[in-house]
Motif scaffolding. Structure first.
Motif, PDB file in Angstrom:
ATOM      1  N   LEU A 139       0.950  -1.038  -0.020  1.00  0.00           N
ATOM      2  CA  LEU A 139      -0.097  -0.026   0.041  1.00  0.00           C
ATOM      3  C   LEU A 139       0.749   1.228   0.202  1.00  0.00           C
ATOM      4  N   GLN A 140       1.809   1.373   0.833  1.00  0.00           N
ATOM      5  CA  GLN A 140       2.726   2.473   0.756  1.00  0.00           C
ATOM      6  C   GLN A 140       3.540   2.768  -0.453  1.00  0.00           C
ATOM      7  N   ARG A 142       1.049   4.131  -3.058  1.00  0.00           N
ATOM      8  CA  ARG A 142       0.690   5.722  -2.612  1.00  0.00           C
ATOM      9  C   ARG A 142       1.869   6.571  -2.876  1.00  0.00           C
ATOM     10  N   VAL A 172      -4.068   1.669  -5.192  1.00  0.00           N
ATOM     11  CA  VAL A 172      -4.089   1.968  -3.590  1.00  0.00           C
ATOM     12  C   VAL A 172      -5.422   1.555  -3.415  1.00  0.00           C
ATOM     13  N   GLY A 173      -6.599   1.800  -4.064  1.00  0.00           N
ATOM     14  CA  GLY A 173      -7.948   1.452  -3.511  1.00  0.00           C
ATOM     15  C   GLY A 173      -7.928   0.053  -3.394  1.00  0.00           C
ATOM     16  N   ALA A 187      -5.965  -1.097  -0.124  1.00  0.00           N
ATOM     17  CA  ALA A 187      -6.752  -0.456   1.102  1.00  0.00           C
ATOM     18  C   ALA A 187      -7.857  -1.178   1.328  1.00  0.00           C
ATOM     19  N   GLU A 230      -9.371  -0.843   5.057  1.00  0.00           N
ATOM     20  CA  GLU A 230      -9.288   0.339   5.182  1.00  0.00           C
ATOM     21  C   GLU A 230     -10.393   1.224   4.185  1.00  0.00           C
ATOM     22  N   SER A 286     -12.593   3.942   3.997  1.00  0.00           N
ATOM     23  CA  SER A 286     -12.430   5.263   3.739  1.00  0.00           C
ATOM     24  C   SER A 286     -11.250   5.528   2.584  1.00  0.00           C
ATOM     25  N   LEU A 287     -10.186   4.970   3.011  1.00  0.00           N
ATOM     26  CA  LEU A 287      -8.911   5.350   2.013  1.00  0.00           C
ATOM     27  C   LEU A 287      -9.387   4.681   0.569  1.00  0.00           C
ATOM     28  N   ALA A 288      -9.775   3.499   0.708  1.00  0.00           N
ATOM     29  CA  ALA A 288     -10.171   2.616  -0.699  1.00  0.00           C
ATOM     30  C   ALA A 288     -11.094   3.500  -1.313  1.00  0.00           C
ATOM     31  N   GLN A 324     -11.919   6.878  -1.254  1.00  0.00           N
ATOM     32  CA  GLN A 324     -11.442   7.844  -1.530  1.00  0.00           C
ATOM     33  C   GLN A 324     -10.702   7.736  -2.916  1.00  0.00           C
ATOM     34  N   HIS A 325     -10.064   6.847  -3.235  1.00  0.00           N
ATOM     35  CA  HIS A 325      -9.113   6.668  -4.302  1.00  0.00           C
ATOM     36  C   HIS A 325      -9.723   5.898  -5.364  1.00  0.00           C
TER      37      HIS A 325
END
Length: 311
Positions: A73-74, A77, A99-100, A103, A108, A110-112, A114-115
């Motif tokens: 994931l990092q 990103r 990333v989505g 995540a 995760e 919200s992060l997923a 978002q992307h």
């Protein structure tokens, strides 16, 4: 493109069955996330900025291949940040999707979201229907994991229809699994069986080993819900072999946890404990800490209620 419950003894039956059903929805949902692919960038000879995001992407893909999801994931990103600096729209779309996807596998939401919401507009502008379908699948899975079954059913059905039009078997398989799990969440077991049965036939005919393993695990979860223990065991035996062969670690952890429940219901708490421990080890390795905690709780409860001695 590099392409997500009858207990052994009468004494502990009710409590373990209740816990199993609470885990059932969350655990089985992993399968849909496994169907989302990872997008790899391609293009002309790398410029300095392009070299930066491709290097980050390659590192992330290596982590992902080893099942080290937080590191992957990092890396994705980092790659997305360099792609945005370079203003490379295809790379931005690919890394936002990656990333989505990762995540989502890590829980995760919200992060997923978002992307993944960044992808459809760019995919439409770039005439990339495959990426558009993957983003929609991810967003549909988020609805499913949040218990928003009506929205999930609409999204999965739309993706299924478009996937069939585009002859995208991966998207069709993911959508069928998603619909199966959505119908399961709605308590519509006949429709769930029908969707997962169709997915199994398609996965077998296409030689899609990872997707077949995912489908078999979902069918096992459905069989457990119906009390069909022997059928669940048959599904899981093949799913475990396939996930081991393809080294799909998140899928394997899910298989082993389901198989542990089968062993519980067959009256073998020692084997169930061993399987839960294996699943917990894999979940810790992949960085899926919520799942690792769930398996640890299952281990503790099984020890207490089946009088299995501590090691």
């Amino acid at each position: 493109m590099v392409r997500a419950h009858r207990i052994a003894s009468l004494a502990n039956g009710q409590r373990m069955a209740s816990m199993a059903l609470r885990r059932d929805r969350r655990a089985s949902l992993l399968a849909v996330g496994l169907l989302a692919g990872l997008a790899a960038c391609a293009g002309p000879a790398p410029t300095p900025l392009r070299s930066q995001y491709q290097s980050s992407e390659e590192r992330a893909l290596r982590y992902h291949a080893r099942g080290e999801l937080p590191q992957a994931l990092q890396g994705f990103r980092d790659s997305l940040r360099w792609a945005e600096i370079a203003d490379d729209r295809p790379a931005i779309m690919a890394q936002a999707l990656n990333v989505g996807t990762v995540a989502l596998a890590l829980g995760e939401w919200s992060l997923a979201e978002q992307h993944l919401r960044k992808v459809p507009r760019v995919a439409t502008a770039l005439s990339d229907p495959a990426s558009l379908l993957q983003a929609r699948l991810g967003l549909a899975e988020i609805h499913l994991r949040r218990g928003q079954f009506a929205a999930a059913r609409t999204e999965f059905q739309q993706t299924l229809d478009e996937g069939r039009e585009q002859r995208d078997n991966g998207a069709v398989l993911a959508a069928l699994n998603g619909l199966g799990l959505t119908y399961k969440g709605l308590g519509q077991m006949h429709e769930a069986r029908r969707s997962l049965g169709e997915a199994e036939l398609l996965a077998r005919s296409g030689g899609e080993k990872r997707l077949l393993a995912t489908t078999l695990a979902n069918q096992a979860s459905l069989a457990l819900r119906a009390g069909e223990i022997r059928q669940a065991e048959i599904y899981l035996a093949e799913a475990v072999d396939l996930d081991r062969e393809t080294e799909s670690l998140p899928g394997l952890a899910h298989d082993l946890a389901l198989l542990a429940r089968v062993r519980q219901e067959q009256g073998d708490p020692h084997e169930a404990l061993a399987l839960y421990r294996q699943a917990r080890t894999i979940a810790r390795h992949t960085g899926q800490h919520v799942r690792a905690q769930e398996y640890a709780q299952a281990i503790d409860l099984l020890k207490r209620e089946s009088s299995v001695p501590l090691r």
